[in-house]
Scaffold this motif. Structure first.
Motif, PDB file in Angstrom:
ATOM      1  N   VAL A  61       0.968   8.865  -2.303  1.00 49.32           N
ATOM      2  CA  VAL A  61       0.197   9.770  -3.149  1.00 49.32           C
ATOM      3  C   VAL A  61      -0.874  10.488  -2.326  1.00 49.32           C
ATOM      4  O   VAL A  61      -1.100  11.696  -2.486  1.00 49.32           O
ATOM      5  N   THR A  62      -1.530   9.754  -1.425  1.00 51.52           N
ATOM      6  CA  THR A  62      -2.561  10.366  -0.575  1.00 51.52           C
ATOM      7  C   THR A  62      -1.967  11.457   0.311  1.00 51.52           C
ATOM      8  O   THR A  62      -2.549  12.537   0.470  1.00 51.52           O
ATOM      9  N   ILE A  63      -0.811  11.187   0.901  1.00 53.87           N
ATOM     10  CA  ILE A  63      -0.139  12.186   1.741  1.00 53.87           C
ATOM     11  C   ILE A  63       0.189  13.434   0.926  1.00 53.87           C
ATOM     12  O   ILE A  63      -0.042  14.573   1.368  1.00 53.87           O
ATOM     13  N   TYR A  69       0.797  -1.233   0.000  1.00 53.03           N
ATOM     14  CA  TYR A  69       0.000   0.000   0.000  1.00 53.03           C
ATOM     15  C   TYR A  69       0.826   1.277   0.000  1.00 53.03           C
ATOM     16  O   TYR A  69       0.252   2.374   0.012  1.00 53.03           O
ATOM     17  N   LEU A  70       2.153   1.157  -0.010  1.00 53.84           N
ATOM     18  CA  LEU A  70       2.995   2.341   0.144  1.00 53.84           C
ATOM     19  C   LEU A  70       2.755   3.373  -0.950  1.00 53.84           C
ATOM     20  O   LEU A  70       2.734   4.580  -0.678  1.00 53.84           O
ATOM     21  N   GLY A 117       3.769  13.279  -5.824  1.00 50.46           N
ATOM     22  CA  GLY A 117       3.812  12.113  -4.954  1.00 50.46           C
ATOM     23  C   GLY A 117       4.225  10.853  -5.691  1.00 50.46           C
ATOM     24  O   GLY A 117       4.993  10.033  -5.171  1.00 50.46           O
ATOM     25  N   VAL A 118       3.719  10.693  -6.901  1.00 46.64           N
ATOM     26  CA  VAL A 118       4.099   9.538  -7.728  1.00 46.64           C
ATOM     27  C   VAL A 118       5.598   9.567  -8.017  1.00 46.64           C
ATOM     28  O   VAL A 118       6.299   8.551  -7.886  1.00 46.64           O
ATOM     29  N   LEU A 119       6.098  10.729  -8.398  1.00 44.60           N
ATOM     30  CA  LEU A 119       7.527  10.856  -8.703  1.00 44.60           C
ATOM     31  C   LEU A 119       8.392  10.597  -7.470  1.00 44.60           C
ATOM     32  O   LEU A 119       9.399   9.884  -7.545  1.00 44.60           O
TER      33      LEU A 119
END
Length: 212
Positions: A42-44, A36-37, A85-87
């Motif tokens: 991304v959520t953070i 789930y990381l 966040g993805v990057l």
């Protein structure tokens, strides 16, 4: 974004089935697990980018620069947070895969690569992701990069080297995006200010015109 919502609903269901004593520990363990990381990071990033913009708008309203909250603007900043966040998620994995260890030399290498390669990519991604929602996105993107890139890049060198020394030396990979976003809440306020500052853009244009 829909996939993130579905994932968190499934995760919440699993956590609620646990006893109250172990619920918090299980939540932390599961959300920062390899499975789930990505969704956690991304959520953070989305959450804190949005909060940073809301705080900046609160300031702008208090000094009379803005009449009311622009929630569409906050959504755009949240989208840019998702892209960043993805990057970040993948960048830290790549760094730790190819530069192994926590010696001073390893930390210095990671820090230099982070500032010289990844910071410019992050800034360009930020302007590009927000420009997607604007009129004439390509033209606006070029103008934003030309007039505001150096402002943010200089700020990156002031904020991140000391923060990233702690990040690279003490923290495991799975907590790095959380740490980054916690530190960068103030920086997110600043990026929102730079992005939506008309005065900075006009001033930069005047300088460009003056040098021709």
């Amino acid at each position: 974004m829909q996939a993130i919502g579905i994932t968190w609903r499934k995760l919440a269901t699993n956590i609620r089935s646990s006893s109250s004593v172990t619920r918090l520990k299980k939540a932390v363990k599961v959300t920062f697990s390899d499975k789930y990381l990505f969704y956690t990071n991304v959520t953070i990033s989305v959450t804190l980018s949005s909060v940073g913009d809301l705080l900046e708008q609160c300031y702008e309203i208090s000094v009379g620069e803005q009449e009311k909250y622009d929630f569409k603007r906050t959504m755009h900043m949240g989208f840019s947070g998702a892209a960043v966040g993805v990057l970040c998620h993948h960048w830290y994995k790549v760094l730790d895969k190819f530069i192994i260890g926590k010696t001073y030399d390893m930390v210095a290498k990671k820090l230099l690569l982070d500032q010289l390669i990844f910071s410019p990519i992050m800034i360009i991604t930020f302007f590009g992701s927000v420009a997607l929602f604007e009129e004439n996105p390509l033209q606006n993107f070029k103008e934003e990069v030309r007039s505001k890139f150096l402002t943010l890049y200089r700020a990156e060198w002031m904020v991140w080297p000391p923060a990233q020394i702690i990040n690279f030396y003490f923290l495991p990979t799975r907590y790095r995006v959380l740490y980054d976003n916690t530190i960068s809440l103030g920086y997110d306020i600043y990026t929102s200010q730079v992005k939506h500052s008309k005065g900075l853009k006009s001033s930069s244009k005047d300088k460009i015109i003056g040098t021709k």
